[in-house]
Design a protein around this motif. Structure first.
Motif, short mmCIF file in Angstrom:
data_model
loop_
_atom_site.label_atom_id
_atom_site.label_comp_id
_atom_site.label_asym_id
_atom_site.label_seq_id
_atom_site.Cartn_x
_atom_site.Cartn_y
_atom_site.Cartn_z
N PHE A 1 0.85 -1.19 0.00
CA PHE A 1 0.00 0.00 0.00
C PHE A 1 0.88 1.24 0.00
O PHE A 1 2.09 1.17 0.24
N ASN A 2 0.26 2.38 -0.26
CA ASN A 2 0.95 3.66 -0.18
C ASN A 2 0.25 4.51 0.88
O ASN A 2 -0.94 4.78 0.76
N PRO A 3 0.96 4.92 1.94
CA PRO A 3 0.27 5.66 3.00
C PRO A 3 -0.38 6.95 2.53
O PRO A 3 -1.44 7.33 3.02
N HIS A 4 0.22 7.64 1.57
CA HIS A 4 -0.33 8.91 1.10
C HIS A 4 -1.58 8.74 0.24
O HIS A 4 -2.44 9.62 0.23
N GLY A 5 -1.68 7.63 -0.46
CA GLY A 5 -2.76 7.48 -1.42
C GLY A 5 -3.86 6.52 -1.06
O GLY A 5 -4.87 6.44 -1.76
N HIS A 6 -3.71 5.81 0.07
CA HIS A 6 -4.65 4.72 0.35
C HIS A 6 -5.46 4.88 1.62
O HIS A 6 -6.13 3.95 2.04
N GLY A 7 -5.40 6.03 2.26
CA GLY A 7 -6.23 6.19 3.45
C GLY A 7 -5.64 7.15 4.44
O GLY A 7 -4.74 7.95 4.13
N THR A 8 -6.13 7.08 5.67
CA THR A 8 -5.69 8.00 6.72
C THR A 8 -4.21 7.81 7.00
O THR A 8 -3.74 6.70 7.24
N HIS A 9 -3.48 8.92 6.97
CA HIS A 9 -2.04 8.86 7.20
C HIS A 9 -1.57 10.15 7.86
O HIS A 9 -2.18 11.20 7.71
N THR A 10 -0.47 10.03 8.59
CA THR A 10 0.14 11.18 9.25
C THR A 10 1.54 11.35 8.70
O THR A 10 2.31 10.38 8.63
N GLU A 11 1.87 12.58 8.33
CA GLU A 11 3.16 12.85 7.70
C GLU A 11 3.91 13.96 8.44
O GLU A 11 3.30 14.82 9.10
N CYS A 12 5.23 13.91 8.34
CA CYS A 12 6.09 14.94 8.91
C CYS A 12 6.65 15.79 7.77
O CYS A 12 6.39 15.53 6.59
N LEU A 13 7.46 16.79 8.11
CA LEU A 13 7.98 17.66 7.07
C LEU A 13 8.93 16.95 6.11
O LEU A 13 9.25 17.46 5.04
N GLY A 14 9.38 15.74 6.48
CA GLY A 14 10.17 14.93 5.57
C GLY A 14 9.43 14.58 4.29
O GLY A 14 10.04 14.13 3.32
N HIS A 15 8.13 14.81 4.27
CA HIS A 15 7.34 14.58 3.06
C HIS A 15 7.75 15.51 1.91
O HIS A 15 7.59 15.17 0.75
N ILE A 16 8.31 16.68 2.25
CA ILE A 16 8.60 17.66 1.21
C ILE A 16 10.07 18.11 1.19
O ILE A 16 10.42 18.99 0.41
#
Length: 259
Positions: free
Chosen positions: A69-84
């Motif tokens: 699965f992909n956390p960003h595209g498949h449902g509820t997810h929590t991200e930190c600034l490392g995303h960008i």
């Protein structure tokens, strides 16, 4: 079961027997929500030759599944600034506390030249001077189709840069929203709301005042029967060394008026 909790020098009363789960389950069905042009998750038993890791196959004493699965595209997810950022930052290393005061707000979307936007004015009005540790944004109209919506190429609503900046300047450290992203689906990589919330001015060389310990949680769902107001948020993640993790935010209604 009323429980009294001491949190940041405040006494908070909650009923731990009445959790409000605002996450969306991840499944390998066509009902799973999808964003960012990917296919649905895959959950399937391990195969070793003719052996199948599934009790009903008659070959295994346990169910033994692989999950893709992909956390960003498949449902509820929590991200930190490392995303960008160019440099790697892990949600597992940056999120070290898991209980926060939270304000649930419902906001109307504003039509701005064919884009539906959450404005600074709507957030400011909804908060009405409150400065919780977390904000939970429910967009209106709200319906259960959010639990299975296919967002790719649909230009979903998003958070205006000024709204994200206002949330940051209010001291709010955790932003939860029922959309696939706080930013516009196709924005030429600008990511204005992400950058404004995390105070990231240079993704290649992270500025010293970037908000390392702040998170964005996307693709939640808050049912209509849950009323706007103050809650205790338990933000649960899996221990992935990744910019994002599937997550399970849970709200508990606050029973006293100290907040």
């Amino acid at each position: 079961m009323k429980t009294t909790i001491q949190h940041n020098n405040k006494t908070i009363q909650v009923n731990l027997s009445k959790p409000i789960d605002i996450s969306i389950p991840l499944s390998n069905t066509d009902e799973n929500p999808i964003a960012w042009y990917i296919l649905k998750p895959v959950i399937e038993p391990v195969h070793f030759g003719e052996w199948i890791g599934k009790v009903s196959s008659g070959m295994s004493s346990t169910n033994f599944n692989n999950i893709s699965f992909n956390p960003h595209g498949h449902g509820t997810h929590t991200e930190c600034l490392g995303h960008i950022t160019r440099e790697f930052y892990s949600i597992n290393q940056t999120l070290k506390q898991f209980f926060f005061t939270a304000e649930l707000v419902s906001v109307e979307l504003e039509d701005q030249e064919m884009d539906f936007v959450i404005t600074k004015e709507s957030i400011e009005k909804a908060l009405n001077g409150k400065k919780p540790e977390a904000i939970v944004i429910r967009t209106l109209p709200n319906d259960t189709s959010k639990l299975s919506r296919k967002y790719s190429h649909t230009d979903p609503p998003f958070l205006a840069e000024e709204a994200a900046l206002f949330i940051r300047e209010s001291g709010i450290k955790h932003l939860l929203i029922d959309l696939p992203s706080v930013d516009k689906e196709k924005d030429e990589g600008k990511l204005l709301a992400h950058k404004a919330f995390w105070n990231v001015t240079d993704v290649k060389n992270l500025n010293a005042d970037a908000r390392m310990d702040c998170t964005i949680t996307e693709m939640i769902f808050v049912p209509d029967e849950v009323k706007d107001g103050s809650y205790l948020l338990n933000l649960q993640i899996a221990s992935f060394e990744n910019d994002a993790s599937p997550s399970k935010p849970v709200l508990y209604a606050i029973l006293n008026d100290e907040l």
